[in-house]
Design an enzyme around this catalytic site. Structure first.
Site, PDB file in Angstrom:
ATOM      1  N   HIS A 118      55.880 -20.357  12.638  1.00 31.39           N
ATOM      2  CA  HIS A 118      55.912 -20.683  11.210  1.00 31.39           C
ATOM      3  C   HIS A 118      54.632 -20.254  10.487  1.00 31.39           C
ATOM      4  CE1 HIS A 118      53.890 -24.530  12.475  1.00 31.39           C
ATOM      5  NE2 HIS A 118      53.290 -24.364  11.319  1.00 31.39           N
ATOM      6  N   ASP A 148      58.737 -22.097  18.413  1.00 29.03           N
ATOM      7  CA  ASP A 148      57.723 -21.974  17.363  1.00 29.03           C
ATOM      8  C   ASP A 148      56.438 -21.346  17.903  1.00 29.03           C
ATOM      9  OD1 ASP A 148      56.718 -22.045  14.839  1.00 29.03           O
ATOM     10  OD2 ASP A 148      56.286 -24.189  14.801  1.00 29.03           O
ATOM     11  N   GLY A 220      47.040 -26.368   8.329  1.00 31.16           N
ATOM     12  CA  GLY A 220      46.032 -25.367   8.671  1.00 31.16           C
ATOM     13  C   GLY A 220      45.669 -25.403  10.141  1.00 31.16           C
ATOM     14  N   ASN A 221      45.920 -26.553  10.800  1.00 34.45           N
ATOM     15  CA  ASN A 221      45.698 -26.664  12.241  1.00 34.45           C
ATOM     16  C   ASN A 221      46.788 -25.968  13.056  1.00 34.45           C
ATOM     17  OD1 ASN A 221      43.985 -29.595  11.820  1.00 34.45           O
ATOM     18  ND2 ASN A 221      43.363 -28.249  13.479  1.00 34.45           N
ATOM     19  N   SER A 222      47.932 -25.698  12.440  1.00 32.46           N
ATOM     20  CA  SER A 222      49.057 -25.104  13.162  1.00 32.46           C
ATOM     21  C   SER A 222      48.638 -23.823  13.867  1.00 32.46           C
ATOM     22  CB  SER A 222      50.207 -24.797  12.199  1.00 32.46           C
ATOM     23  OG  SER A 222      50.803 -25.974  11.742  1.00 32.46           O
ATOM     24  N   LEU A 277      69.613 -25.010  33.963  1.00 29.41           N
ATOM     25  CA  LEU A 277      70.316 -25.658  35.069  1.00 29.41           C
ATOM     26  C   LEU A 277      71.823 -25.536  34.906  1.00 29.41           C
ATOM     27  CD1 LEU A 277      68.549 -29.085  35.762  1.00 29.41           C
ATOM     28  CD2 LEU A 277      68.869 -27.206  37.372  1.00 29.41           C
ATOM     29  N   GLY A 278      72.275 -25.731  33.669  1.00 32.29           N
ATOM     30  CA  GLY A 278      73.709 -25.696  33.408  1.00 32.29           C
ATOM     31  C   GLY A 278      74.356 -27.059  33.422  1.00 32.29           C
TER      32      GLY A 278
END
Length: 461
Positions: A118, A148, A220-222, A277-278
């Site tokens: 993002h 992300d 802003g930390n993202s 795994l399914g």
């Protein structure tokens, strides 16, 4: 006059008694609470002191190691013009320039940087500023919107300081961590906290989990670093939970083992290779789970087993309860997914399950995901089996297995999607990428096959 004097005397004495009571009780009480020698009440029998533990923690080494490896990312994009603007002036101009900022972590000396998807989404230009204020143009190498995570690259003049990925599985609840990033454009900001929870699911997707901390994280930390006190990168700061948009006590990071796998897959394959795994498990706290006592189970109750999956091949069946995976105790579905997300197709995991009260072990080879939900429209699609390819007379495409309410009535159920806007869909990965690129401002043409192998087209505005 005497009455007035008497009233004044009574008022004076009442005020004096009130003041004396305040000093005697409130001031003395506050002083006692603030007294550092006052014993602290603990929740265990261990004779320990919070202040004593704090004095033994040194954040300086981790901070010095981290700040120079965390960068400021600037994203220049252009917003789409409004429909009225397009009507009068055409769609070729009129967009508004927008600037977004975030953080990133240098993971190699030659300039590879991991950040959040993002942070770089819809970018026309990416710029990276190092801690020494050197600025570079960056190019996008690859991205995975589901986790992300994005990988970008700069071309530095010299070898850069970088952080190596740590093992997020080894991190523990209560462990001290540092969050390093650029909140509100304040570069090289370091905050401290502890790991509040692991394998935290935020409800947006059952297939994504986070490390939860109480280290202060703000806009802003993202894309910045979450490190332990040794300076090991154990997470990529991603989100906060807040009604105000600013930090209120909770922040979340993508675990480093997942971020590392995404980066490795992007560099080797160009996209993320996800092993599964399914199996499926019922959601906790639903009426079905409560009525059947599934909320009280410590482990993962297997509700369904996908045909031709690794779990099915190994012999896992409905009703089994997964208790451990590779010797890691599993208490809920989030913990299981947190571990599986760090694995690739072809990897082998060992399951300890409980079946009718008896322990059983299975060796499961993870397979490539065969179905997913595409972005924007929310259709559930799956890869074609050989029998379906023969039935619909096609070698490419994906089958629609689930349609959200808003698109029911368009005849999408059980159709084979073969192209979007003229671009061929070979498999579910193509479908995810092409649906993700759909413009909300133009028309989208979906080409599909019916049971007779005949082509049909749907146009969505």
């Amino acid at each position: 006059m005497k009455k007035l004097a008497g009233s004044l005397f009574i008022a004076f004495m009442a005020g004096a008694l009130t003041l004396a009571g305040y000093v005697l009780f409130f001031q003395k009480s506050n002083y006692i609470v603030a007294e550092p020698r006052t014993p602290l009440v603990t929740t265990s029998a261990t004779n320990t002191s919070f202040l004593g533990n704090m004095e033994g923690v040194d954040f300086t080494v981790a901070a010095e190691k981290t700040v120079n490896a965390v960068v400021h990312v600037t994203n220049l994009s252009v917003s789409k013009p409004s429909r009225s603007y397009e009507w009068f002036y055409g769609s070729g101009r009129g967009g508004t320039p927008q600037v977004g900022t975030g953080s990133g972590v240098i993971i190699s000396a030659d300039g590879y940087i991991v950040t959040n998807n993002h942070v770089i989404a819809n970018s026309q230009q990416l710029q990276v500023t190092l801690n020494n204020n050197s600025t570079y143009e960056a190019k996008l190498i690859g991205t995975d919107p589901n986790f992300d995570i994005a990988l970008i690259k700069i071309e530095p003049d010299v070898a850069l300081p970088y952080l190596a990925f740590g093992d997020s599985d080894d991190s523990k609840v209560g462990e001290w961590v540092l969050a390093v990033g650029n909140p509100f454009n304040l570069t090289s900001t370091v905050t401290a906290g502890i790991i509040s929870a692991k394998a935290r699911n935020l409800g947006q997707s059952r297939n994504q989990t986070f490390i939860q901390t109480d280290a202060a994280v703000n806009p802003g930390n993202s894309g910045g670093a979450l490190v332990n006190i040794k300076g090991d990168l154990i997470g990529i700061n991603t989100a906060i939970t807040s009604q105000t948009g600013s930090y209120v006590g909770y922040s979340f990071a993508v675990p480093s083992n997942i971020a590392r796998k995404v980066v490795d897959d992007i560099m080797e394959y160009g996209n993320v290779q996800k092993g599964i795994l399914g199996i499926s498990a019922p959601r906790a706290n639903t009426r079905y789970a409560i009525e059947n006592g599934l909320n009280e189970i410590e482990g993962v109750y297997v509700e369904t087993v996908e045909e031709d999956s690794g779990a099915a091949d190994a012999g896992v069946t409905k009703g089994d309860i997964i208790k451990k995976i590779d010797r890691n105790t599993i208490r809920n579905f989030s913990e299981l997914i947190d571990y599986i997300n760090s694995k690739s197709p072809g990897d082998t995991v060992n399951l300890l399950v409980e079946r009718e009260g008896e322990p059983m072990e299975f060796e499961v080879i993870l397979k490539q995901r065969q179905r997913l939900m595409v972005p924007v429209m929310g259709l559930e699609v799956k890869n074609l089996t050989e029998a379906e390819k023969k039935k619909y007379k096609t070698d490419t495409g994906v089958k629609v297995t689930g349609v959200p309410e808003v698109y029911r009535g368009y005849g999408l159920e059980d159709k084979i999607l073969v192209a979007i806007d003229g671009k061929e869909i070979k498999n579910i990965q193509d479908a995810r990428n092409l649906f993700g690129a759909i413009s909300r401002y133009g028309k989208t043409v979906i080409t599909m096959l019916n049971e007779n192998g005949e082509r049909e087209k749907l146009i969505f505005q």
